[in-house]
Design an enzyme around this catalytic site. Structure first.
Site, PDB file in Angstrom:
ATOM      1  N   HIS A   1       0.886  -1.257  -0.166  1.00  0.00           N
ATOM      2  CA  HIS A   1       0.003   0.011  -0.060  1.00  0.00           C
ATOM      3  C   HIS A   1       0.812   1.398   0.137  1.00  0.00           C
ATOM      4  CE1 HIS A   1      -3.661   2.368   0.679  1.00  0.00           C
ATOM      5  NE2 HIS A   1      -3.265   2.643   1.665  1.00  0.00           N
ATOM      6  N   PHE A   2       1.733   1.380   0.977  1.00  0.00           N
ATOM      7  CA  PHE A   2       2.642   2.659   0.941  1.00  0.00           C
ATOM      8  C   PHE A   2       3.928   2.214   0.348  1.00  0.00           C
ATOM      9  CE2 PHE A   2      -0.010   3.562   4.717  1.00  0.00           C
ATOM     10  CZ  PHE A   2      -0.326   4.711   4.364  1.00  0.00           C
TER      11      PHE A   2
END
Length: 323
Positions: A299-300
């Site tokens: 996600h990041f």
């Protein structure tokens, strides 16, 4: 005597700096401290709310607006900003309820994506950013795209990182959130409370990463400390509930892409369970010239693949903005 002298010379060579240097990476010039772009940490007041933002780069340079996701802040861009700010004016705000911006009680401030967009719009106008490229991620995508609908002429380019604009990108993770959209009962609202816990915050930073050793624990420690502020849970649940207001706008977002064809770079962590890879590919239906890079990350992705993403972003901006 000659034999002893040769042995001494050999020993000196073995311990000399020249010999030691051969085992190391060749010396490169040290970058002068003054050559590293300095990040300024600023505050301004918009609609009675203190808004914090990071800014770096020449005032007259092309603007890059960095729009963060949930549950983080402009902190997510702390490592990227210095790599771009020598040539670009980089501006990264914290939305109300995030980072160092004010977090008014949710009964006193409307935590909706429309309202967050209005805040970002007023910030860009206040700092004189009348044209900009946008890096959009997670919550930053609908905020950026709503801004684009209001001012399509201001959008120079797009950089999309795990930010959704297509129903294909709303997978199983969203099922309990969709249930809350359908029926906003206290029970369904409380069922989402697990999304603001330390376990979930750490999951967002570590799940699917190519190398978890690249991920600083400071990320989830900082984010969770802010999530745990009194009243912040309700702020986040309000926004999770309002995220559903973005979905009916997807056709308008897509029309903006088709009609305006902004140069677009897509850098997407393929292992993200929140905004999974199937949400990336539909962009090419409306932006056939977009440059897409699917990365072995989560996600990041910036925390994991900065060394890959920063050169891609810089090269893209140099070609599409500076030339």
């Amino acid at each position: 005597m000659k034999k002893h002298l040769l042995a001494t010379v050999a020993l000196l060579m073995a311990i000399s700096p020249v010999a030691a240097e051969a085992r190391c990476i060749p010396n490169t010039p040290v970058i002068a401290a003054k050559a590293v772009p300095v990040i300024q940490y600023k505050n301004t007041t918009i609609d009675g709310v203190k808004i914090f933002y990071r800014e770096a780069g020449p005032k007259d340079a092309p603007v890059l607006l960095l729009l963060h996701g949930f549950p983080t802040s402009s902190h997510m861009f702390r490592n990227l900003i210095p790599l771009l700010a020598d040539r670009y004016r980089v501006i990264a705000p914290d939305y109300p309820g995030y980072g160092q911006s004010d977090a008014p009680d949710h009964t006193q401030f409307s935590y909706t994506f429309e309202n967050l967009t209005n805040i970002v719009e007023k910030l860009t106008e206040k700092v004189g950013a009348d044209r900009y490229s946008m890096y959009v991620m997670d919550y930053g995508a609908p905020i950026g795209y709503r801004l684009a609908l209001k001012h399509p002429e201001r959008v120079e380019t797009l950089i999309v990182q795990n930010g959704n604009a297509y129903t294909e990108g709303l997978a199983a993770f969203w099922d309990p959130i969709k249930a809350y959209w359908a029926e906003k009962t206290p029970e369904r609202r409380e069922a989402l409370a697990g999304l603001v816990t330390l376990e979930t915050t750490k999951f967002q930073y570590t799940d699917g990463m190519g190398d978890v050793s690249h991920i600083s624990p400071d990320n989830w420690v900082v984010d969770q400390a802010l999530l745990d502020r009194p009243g912040n849970k309700d702020i986040q649940l309000d926004l999770l509930g309002d995220y559903g207001s973005n979905v009916p706008l997807y056709p308008r977002f897509q029309a903006f892409f088709r009609d305006n064809q902004p140069p677009t770079l897509i850098v997407w962590g393929k292992n993200d369970k929140i905004f999974p890879e199937p949400g990336a590919h539909p962009y090419l239906r409306d932006l056939p010239n977009a440059e897409m890079h699917i990365l072995n990350s989560g996600h990041f992705a910036l925390e994991d693949k900065l060394d890959v993403m920063a050169p891609l972003i810089r090269d893209f901006l140099d070609r599409k903005v500076c030339n």
